[in-house]
Design an enzyme around this catalytic site. Structure first.
Site, short mmCIF file in Angstrom:
data_model
loop_
_atom_site.label_atom_id
_atom_site.label_comp_id
_atom_site.label_asym_id
_atom_site.label_seq_id
_atom_site.Cartn_x
_atom_site.Cartn_y
_atom_site.Cartn_z
N GLU A 1 10.67 -6.86 16.27
CA GLU A 1 9.29 -6.47 15.91
C GLU A 1 9.20 -4.95 15.81
O GLU A 1 9.92 -4.22 16.50
CB GLU A 1 8.35 -7.06 16.97
CG GLU A 1 6.89 -6.82 16.81
CD GLU A 1 6.24 -7.26 15.50
OE1 GLU A 1 6.71 -6.81 14.45
OE2 GLU A 1 5.24 -7.99 15.56
N ASP A 2 8.33 -4.49 14.96
CA ASP A 2 8.15 -3.06 14.78
C ASP A 2 7.45 -2.41 15.96
O ASP A 2 7.88 -1.38 16.47
CB ASP A 2 7.37 -2.77 13.47
CG ASP A 2 6.12 -3.64 13.33
OD1 ASP A 2 5.80 -4.41 14.26
OD2 ASP A 2 5.48 -3.57 12.26
N ASP B 1 1.38 -3.53 20.42
CA ASP B 1 0.17 -2.79 20.75
C ASP B 1 -0.53 -3.54 21.88
O ASP B 1 -0.26 -3.33 23.05
CB ASP B 1 -0.69 -2.65 19.50
CG ASP B 1 -1.94 -1.81 19.74
OD1 ASP B 1 -2.12 -1.32 20.87
OD2 ASP B 1 -2.73 -1.64 18.81
N PHE C 1 -2.55 5.49 16.07
CA PHE C 1 -2.15 4.64 14.95
C PHE C 1 -1.02 5.34 14.19
O PHE C 1 -1.20 6.41 13.63
CB PHE C 1 -3.33 4.35 14.03
CG PHE C 1 -3.01 3.27 13.04
CD1 PHE C 1 -3.05 1.93 13.41
CD2 PHE C 1 -2.62 3.59 11.74
CE1 PHE C 1 -2.72 0.92 12.51
CE2 PHE C 1 -2.29 2.59 10.84
CZ PHE C 1 -2.34 1.26 11.22
N ARG D 1 5.08 2.62 4.43
CA ARG D 1 6.18 1.85 5.02
C ARG D 1 7.54 2.49 4.75
O ARG D 1 8.47 2.35 5.52
CB ARG D 1 6.22 0.43 4.43
CG ARG D 1 5.09 -0.47 4.87
CD ARG D 1 5.39 -1.91 4.48
NE ARG D 1 4.21 -2.76 4.45
CZ ARG D 1 3.68 -3.36 5.53
NH1 ARG D 1 4.21 -3.18 6.72
NH2 ARG D 1 2.62 -4.12 5.40
P1 5GP Z 1 -0.63 -6.51 18.78
O1 5GP Z 1 -0.88 -7.97 18.60
O2 5GP Z 1 0.54 -6.22 19.70
O3 5GP Z 1 -1.87 -5.78 19.19
O4 5GP Z 1 -0.34 -5.89 17.37
C1 5GP Z 1 0.88 -5.96 16.76
C2 5GP Z 1 0.76 -5.69 15.29
O5 5GP Z 1 -0.33 -4.80 14.99
C3 5GP Z 1 2.01 -5.00 14.80
O6 5GP Z 1 2.98 -5.92 14.40
C4 5GP Z 1 1.49 -4.14 13.67
O7 5GP Z 1 1.48 -4.91 12.49
C5 5GP Z 1 0.06 -3.83 14.05
N1 5GP Z 1 -0.03 -2.51 14.68
C6 5GP Z 1 -0.29 -2.23 15.97
N2 5GP Z 1 -0.31 -0.91 16.20
C7 5GP Z 1 -0.02 -0.32 15.01
C8 5GP Z 1 0.12 1.05 14.60
O8 5GP Z 1 0.00 2.02 15.36
N3 5GP Z 1 0.41 1.26 13.29
C9 5GP Z 1 0.56 0.24 12.39
N4 5GP Z 1 0.84 0.58 11.14
N5 5GP Z 1 0.43 -1.06 12.75
C10 5GP Z 1 0.15 -1.34 14.04
#
Ligand code: 5GP
Length: 188
Positions: free
Chosen positions: A104-105, A108, A157, A170
Site C-alpha cells: 500500500e502507498d 492514514d 496531504f 502520481r
Molecule cells: P485510510 O483508510 O488509511 O485513511 O486512507 C488510505 C487511503 O487514503 C490511501 O490509500 C490513499 O489513497 C488515501 N490517502 C490518505 N492520505 C493521503 C495523502 O496524504 N495523499 C494522498 N494522495 N492520498 C492519501
C-alpha cells in the site's frame, strides 16, 4: 517528473527520489528475511496509489513471487477518507493457503487497510501481512498491524510516487506536501 517541476504546488519536499530508492531496498531486505522462494508470496498491490511502490519493491526483491491487484475506493472525495470501502476491481488469484503481502502507498486513518486485511483473511489466506510505504500519525490510533513501514510522515496531504490529488502528481519521482491553495481553489 521531478518535484522541482511542480514546486509552486508544494509547500515542502518530504522525500527525495534517492531516499525512496534507499528505503525500497531496506524494505526488500526486511521482507527477504521473512520469506523464502517456497512461500511463493503473493504481492497484492492496491490500485492506483501503490503502483510505483509495487513496481520498485517487486524488482528489488530477490524472491520468487507473484503479483495481483485490487482497486478499492473509500466513499468520499477530496482529501478525506470515509472508511466505507467498496471493491472496484477484485483479485484474479485464489487466496486459499497463500502467503499474502499487501503493498500500500499510505496508511492514514488505517480504515482501508484494516478492512482489506480482514477481507483477504476471510478468503482462506495462510497469512496476510502489510507493507505500507508511508504512515501518518493517525494510523497509530487504530489496530492495524503493519509489519513493514517505509516512512513515518506528518499529518499532511502528500502527493507523488503514486499518490495523487484529482489523479494528478502520481508521476512525481519524489513525495511532497500539496499546497492548500491547490485543493482550496478546486473545492471552492
Ligand atoms: P485510510 O483508510 O488509511 O485513511 O486512507 C488510505 C487511503 O487514503 C490511501 O490509500 C490513499 O489513497 C488515501 N490517502 C490518505 N492520505 C493521503 C495523502 O496524504 N495523499 C494522498 N494522495 N492520498 C492519501
Amino acid at each position: 517528473m521531478d518535484l522541482a517541476a511542480v514546486e509552486a504546488d508544494l509547500t515542502e519536499v518530504l522525500i527525495s527520489e534517492e531516499e525512496i530508492k534507499a528505503k525500497i531496498a531496506e524494505l526488500a531486505r526486511q521482507i527477504e528475511a521473512d520469506y523464502t522462494d517456497d512461500d511463493d508470496v503473493l504481492l497484492v498491490g492496491v490500485l492506483k496509489g501503490a503502483v510505483m511502490v509495487m513496481a520498485d519493491l517487486a524488482r528489488e526483491l530477490k524472491l520468487h513471487l507473484t503479483m495481483d491487484w485490487m482497486a478499492v475506493s473509500s466513499y468520499g472525495s477530496g482529501t478525506q477518507s470515509s472508511g466505507v470501502v467498496r471493491i472496484l476491481k477484485d483479485l484474479d488469484t485464489d487466496l486459499t493457503g497463500r502467503k499474502v503481502l499487501i503493498v500500500e502507498d499510505i496508511i492514514d486513518s488505517g480504515l482501508t487497510l484494516s478492512w482489506l486485511r480482514a477481507n483477504l483473511e476471510s478468503r482462506g489466506a495462510e497469512s496476510v501481512e502489510i507493507c505500507a510505504f508511508l504512515r501518518k500519525p493517525e494510523a497509530a490510533k487504530v489496530q492495524v498491524d503493519c509489519k513493514y513501514v517505509g516512512f513515518e510522515i506528518p499529518n499532511a496531504f502528500v502527493v507523488g510516487y503514486g499518490l495523487d490529488y484529482a489523479e494528478r502528481y502520481r508521476n512525481l519521482a519524489g513525495i511532497g506536501v500539496l499546497a492548500p491553495h491547490v485543493y482550496e481553489n478546486a473545492e471552492a
